[in-house]
Enzyme design. Structure first.
Site, mmCIF file in Angstrom:
data_model
loop_
_atom_site.group_PDB
_atom_site.id
_atom_site.type_symbol
_atom_site.label_atom_id
_atom_site.label_comp_id
_atom_site.label_asym_id
_atom_site.label_seq_id
_atom_site.Cartn_x
_atom_site.Cartn_y
_atom_site.Cartn_z
ATOM 1 N N ASP A 1 55.801 -13.189 10.778
ATOM 2 C CA ASP A 1 56.398 -12.566 9.596
ATOM 3 C C ASP A 1 56.162 -13.481 8.389
ATOM 4 O OD1 ASP A 1 58.980 -10.302 9.251
ATOM 5 O OD2 ASP A 1 58.511 -11.677 7.603
ATOM 6 N N ILE A 2 55.875 -12.881 7.258
ATOM 7 C CA ILE A 2 55.589 -13.648 6.042
ATOM 8 C C ILE A 2 56.856 -14.337 5.517
ATOM 9 C CG2 ILE A 2 56.013 -11.868 4.287
ATOM 10 C CD1 ILE A 2 53.175 -12.572 3.196
ATOM 11 N N GLY B 1 67.815 -0.908 6.841
ATOM 12 C CA GLY B 1 67.028 -1.833 6.013
ATOM 13 C C GLY B 1 65.563 -1.904 6.390
ATOM 14 N N GLN B 2 65.024 -0.853 7.009
ATOM 15 C CA GLN B 2 63.586 -0.850 7.311
ATOM 16 C C GLN B 2 62.797 -0.809 6.009
ATOM 17 O OE1 GLN B 2 62.170 2.477 9.672
ATOM 18 N NE2 GLN B 2 60.184 1.491 10.068
ATOM 19 N N ASN C 1 64.572 -2.429 12.879
ATOM 20 C CA ASN C 1 65.316 -1.681 11.866
ATOM 21 C C ASN C 1 64.651 -0.316 11.727
ATOM 22 O OD1 ASN C 1 67.020 -3.920 11.211
ATOM 23 N ND2 ASN C 1 65.307 -4.808 10.062
ATOM 24 N N HIS D 1 60.996 -7.348 15.567
ATOM 25 C CA HIS D 1 61.093 -8.741 15.143
ATOM 26 C C HIS D 1 61.433 -9.571 16.384
ATOM 27 C CE1 HIS D 1 61.669 -7.895 10.685
ATOM 28 N NE2 HIS D 1 62.039 -6.725 11.185
ATOM 29 N N HIS E 1 58.063 -1.842 14.245
ATOM 30 C CA HIS E 1 57.866 -3.274 14.513
ATOM 31 C C HIS E 1 59.108 -3.851 15.140
ATOM 32 C CE1 HIS E 1 59.147 -2.614 10.337
ATOM 33 N NE2 HIS E 1 59.860 -3.719 10.432
HETATM 34 P P1 AMP Z 1 61.787 -4.561 8.130
HETATM 35 O O1 AMP Z 1 62.469 -4.978 6.850
HETATM 36 O O2 AMP Z 1 62.640 -4.604 9.352
HETATM 37 O O3 AMP Z 1 61.073 -3.237 7.945
HETATM 38 O O4 AMP Z 1 60.685 -5.664 8.402
HETATM 39 C C1 AMP Z 1 59.497 -5.738 7.694
HETATM 40 C C2 AMP Z 1 59.048 -7.163 7.777
HETATM 41 O O5 AMP Z 1 57.694 -7.228 7.407
HETATM 42 C C3 AMP Z 1 59.808 -8.124 6.854
HETATM 43 O O6 AMP Z 1 60.458 -9.123 7.628
HETATM 44 C C4 AMP Z 1 58.709 -8.701 5.964
HETATM 45 O O7 AMP Z 1 58.896 -10.069 5.678
HETATM 46 C C5 AMP Z 1 57.469 -8.467 6.808
HETATM 47 N N1 AMP Z 1 56.217 -8.356 6.068
HETATM 48 C C6 AMP Z 1 55.961 -7.540 5.004
HETATM 49 N N2 AMP Z 1 54.682 -7.707 4.613
HETATM 50 C C7 AMP Z 1 54.125 -8.625 5.439
HETATM 51 C C8 AMP Z 1 52.830 -9.219 5.538
HETATM 52 N N3 AMP Z 1 51.832 -8.885 4.705
HETATM 53 N N4 AMP Z 1 52.635 -10.144 6.498
HETATM 54 C C9 AMP Z 1 53.624 -10.502 7.346
HETATM 55 N N5 AMP Z 1 54.850 -9.956 7.308
HETATM 56 C C10 AMP Z 1 55.103 -9.042 6.366
#
Ligand code: AMP
Ligand code: ZN
Length: 112
Positions: A29-30, A91-92, A85, A100, A98
């Site tokens: 995750d970024i 909070g998706q 999520n 986590h 995905h």
């Molecule tokens: P959610 O908020 O549960 O939908 O999770 C989405 C996740 O994607 C968040 O934790 C973001 O930090 C992660 N995310 C969004 N863009 C990227 C990216 N380009 N590379 C890695 N993680 C990302």
């Protein structure tokens, strides 16, 4: 399709890859919320956990197999959290399923 996770799978957006096979892709995750914070995603575009059904449940089962494998490889001592999520209330932020995988610290319960 204009989906950032589909673009990550296709290599159009860079990622820090942890694991890949024909069905699943995993990457860091970024925005790391724990010492280990990995996203495990299906290569098939499934919008969220609300869209798991008979047609894709085998992929989801395989995703959990991959999660356990990554947890073993990263020596998370059989202790980690898996979160998904689904939808706005949860909070998706990315509408591509995905999980986590969070580890390397203690977590509180219930989550906020
Ligand atoms: P959610 O908020 O549960 O939908 O999770 C989405 C996740 O994607 C968040 O934790 C973001 O930090 C992660 N995310 C969004 N863009 C990227 C990216 N380009 N590379 C890695 N993680 C990302
Ligand atoms: Zn997608």
């Amino acid at each position: 399709m204009d989906c950032i996770f589909c673009k990550i799978i296709n290599g159009k957006i860079p990622s820090n890859k942890v694991y890949e096979d024909e069905l699943v892709y995993a990457f860091y995750d970024i925005d790391q919320k724990a010492p280990v914070h990995i996203l495990v995603i299906p290569k098939q575009h499934i919008v969220s956990a609300a869209y798991i059904d008979d047609s894709n449940a085998q992929i989801v089962a395989h995703m959990f197999e991959v999660i356990a494998k990554i947890a073993r490889e990263l020596k998370l001592n059989n202790s980690f959290r898996v979160v998904t999520n689904a939808g706005d209330s949860a909070g998706q932020t990315v509408p591509h399923l995905h999980f986590h995988l969070l580890g390397g610290r203690d977590f509180s319960w219930p989550p906020g």
